[in-house]
Design a protein around this motif. Structure first.
Motif, PDB file in Angstrom:
ATOM      1  N   ALA A 149       0.816  -1.209   0.000  1.00  0.00           N
ATOM      2  CA  ALA A 149       0.000   0.000   0.000  1.00  0.00           C
ATOM      3  C   ALA A 149       0.851   1.261   0.000  1.00  0.00           C
ATOM      4  CB  ALA A 149      -0.932  -0.003   1.201  1.00  0.00           C
ATOM      5  N   GLU A 150       2.018   1.211   0.604  1.00  0.00           N
ATOM      6  CA  GLU A 150       2.869   2.398   0.715  1.00  0.00           C
ATOM      7  C   GLU A 150       3.779   2.582  -0.489  1.00  0.00           C
ATOM      8  OE1 GLU A 150       2.232   4.352   3.289  1.00  0.00           O
ATOM      9  OE2 GLU A 150       0.789   2.854   3.968  1.00  0.00           O
ATOM     10  N   MET A 151       3.831   1.616  -1.383  1.00  0.00           N
ATOM     11  CA  MET A 151       4.709   1.715  -2.548  1.00  0.00           C
ATOM     12  C   MET A 151       4.140   2.679  -3.574  1.00  0.00           C
ATOM     13  SD  MET A 151       5.829  -2.151  -3.339  1.00  0.00           S
ATOM     14  CE  MET A 151       6.829  -3.077  -2.248  1.00  0.00           C
ATOM     15  N   PRO A 152       5.011   3.446  -4.234  1.00  0.00           N
ATOM     16  CA  PRO A 152       4.498   4.325  -5.292  1.00  0.00           C
ATOM     17  C   PRO A 152       4.041   3.503  -6.492  1.00  0.00           C
ATOM     18  CG  PRO A 152       6.884   4.399  -5.227  1.00  0.00           C
ATOM     19  CD  PRO A 152       6.443   3.568  -4.052  1.00  0.00           C
ATOM     20  N   PRO A 153       3.061   3.997  -7.242  1.00  0.00           N
ATOM     21  CA  PRO A 153       2.604   3.239  -8.407  1.00  0.00           C
ATOM     22  C   PRO A 153       3.677   3.204  -9.493  1.00  0.00           C
ATOM     23  CG  PRO A 153       1.518   5.354  -8.290  1.00  0.00           C
ATOM     24  CD  PRO A 153       2.320   5.212  -7.025  1.00  0.00           C
ATOM     25  N   ARG A 154       3.689   2.120 -10.243  1.00  0.00           N
ATOM     26  CA  ARG A 154       4.657   1.981 -11.324  1.00  0.00           C
ATOM     27  C   ARG A 154       4.274   2.897 -12.483  1.00  0.00           C
ATOM     28  NH1 ARG A 154       4.943  -4.296 -12.432  1.00  0.00           N
ATOM     29  NH2 ARG A 154       4.720  -4.919 -10.306  1.00  0.00           N
ATOM     30  N   VAL A 155       5.290   3.473 -13.091  1.00  0.00           N
ATOM     31  CA  VAL A 155       5.061   4.308 -14.262  1.00  0.00           C
ATOM     32  C   VAL A 155       5.570   3.522 -15.469  1.00  0.00           C
ATOM     33  CG1 VAL A 155       5.608   6.463 -15.392  1.00  0.00           C
ATOM     34  CG2 VAL A 155       5.337   6.387 -12.916  1.00  0.00           C
ATOM     35  N   LEU A 156       4.682   3.216 -16.375  1.00  0.00           N
ATOM     36  CA  LEU A 156       5.049   2.463 -17.557  1.00  0.00           C
ATOM     37  C   LEU A 156       5.361   3.421 -18.699  1.00  0.00           C
ATOM     38  CD1 LEU A 156       2.339  -0.340 -17.407  1.00  0.00           C
ATOM     39  CD2 LEU A 156       4.700  -0.453 -16.642  1.00  0.00           C
ATOM     40  N   VAL A 157       6.419   3.134 -19.409  1.00  0.00           N
ATOM     41  CA  VAL A 157       6.823   3.963 -20.539  1.00  0.00           C
ATOM     42  C   VAL A 157       6.110   3.451 -21.798  1.00  0.00           C
ATOM     43  CG1 VAL A 157       8.766   4.726 -21.930  1.00  0.00           C
ATOM     44  CG2 VAL A 157       9.041   4.396 -19.475  1.00  0.00           C
ATOM     45  N   ASP A 158       5.543   4.383 -22.547  1.00  0.00           N
ATOM     46  CA  ASP A 158       4.884   4.027 -23.804  1.00  0.00           C
ATOM     47  C   ASP A 158       5.937   3.722 -24.843  1.00  0.00           C
ATOM     48  OD1 ASP A 158       3.008   3.590 -25.739  1.00  0.00           O
ATOM     49  OD2 ASP A 158       2.619   5.721 -26.106  1.00  0.00           O
ATOM     50  N   PRO A 159       5.990   2.498 -25.400  1.00  0.00           N
ATOM     51  CA  PRO A 159       7.051   2.134 -26.345  1.00  0.00           C
ATOM     52  C   PRO A 159       7.027   2.964 -27.633  1.00  0.00           C
ATOM     53  CG  PRO A 159       5.653   0.221 -25.859  1.00  0.00           C
ATOM     54  CD  PRO A 159       5.115   1.380 -25.101  1.00  0.00           C
ATOM     55  N   SER A 160       5.888   3.532 -27.973  1.00  0.00           N
ATOM     56  CA  SER A 160       5.829   4.298 -29.211  1.00  0.00           C
ATOM     57  C   SER A 160       6.504   5.660 -29.095  1.00  0.00           C
ATOM     58  CB  SER A 160       4.373   4.499 -29.643  1.00  0.00           C
ATOM     59  OG  SER A 160       3.700   5.274 -28.663  1.00  0.00           O
ATOM     60  N   THR A 161       6.742   6.123 -27.863  1.00  0.00           N
ATOM     61  CA  THR A 161       7.399   7.419 -27.676  1.00  0.00           C
ATOM     62  C   THR A 161       8.918   7.297 -27.545  1.00  0.00           C
ATOM     63  OG1 THR A 161       7.109   7.322 -25.279  1.00  0.00           O
ATOM     64  CG2 THR A 161       5.375   8.392 -26.587  1.00  0.00           C
ATOM     65  N   VAL A 162       9.425   6.096 -27.427  1.00  0.00           N
ATOM     66  CA  VAL A 162      10.869   5.910 -27.232  1.00  0.00           C
ATOM     67  C   VAL A 162      11.591   5.912 -28.559  1.00  0.00           C
ATOM     68  CG1 VAL A 162      12.643   4.375 -26.349  1.00  0.00           C
ATOM     69  CG2 VAL A 162      10.501   4.657 -25.119  1.00  0.00           C
TER      70      VAL A 162
END
Length: 78
Positions: free
Chosen positions: A65-78
């Motif tokens: 519960a205390e962990m920050p949410p994961r941020v996923l990188v959009d592969p189309s922007t890389v």
């Protein structure tokens, strides 16, 4: 998986998570103690296992519960 359950749970459960952990731990211990006094073959082992599983899920929810949410990188922007 536990975080989906945590986010979908009601405010009552998320705000009182330590209370629910304590209740399920007490239920597991009480069932285990009561099970020791029963004759062989008529035990409450399934209920002890169920309350232990619920306790495990609640502990996983609390630990994540205390962990920050994961941020996923959009592969189309890389």
């Amino acid at each position: 998986m536990p975080m989906r359950i945590y986010r979908a749970s009601t405010k009552h459960v998320t705000s009182n998570l330590w209370l629910w952990i304590g209740i399920s731990a007490a239920a597991m211990v009480a069932l285990g103690v009561f099970d020791r006094g029963m004759p062989r073959g008529q035990g409450l082992g399934n209920w002890v296992a169920l309350s232990g599983a619920v306790l495990g899920i609640l502990l996983m929810l609390k630990s994540e519960a205390e962990m920050p949410p994961r941020v996923l990188v959009d592969p189309s922007t890389v």
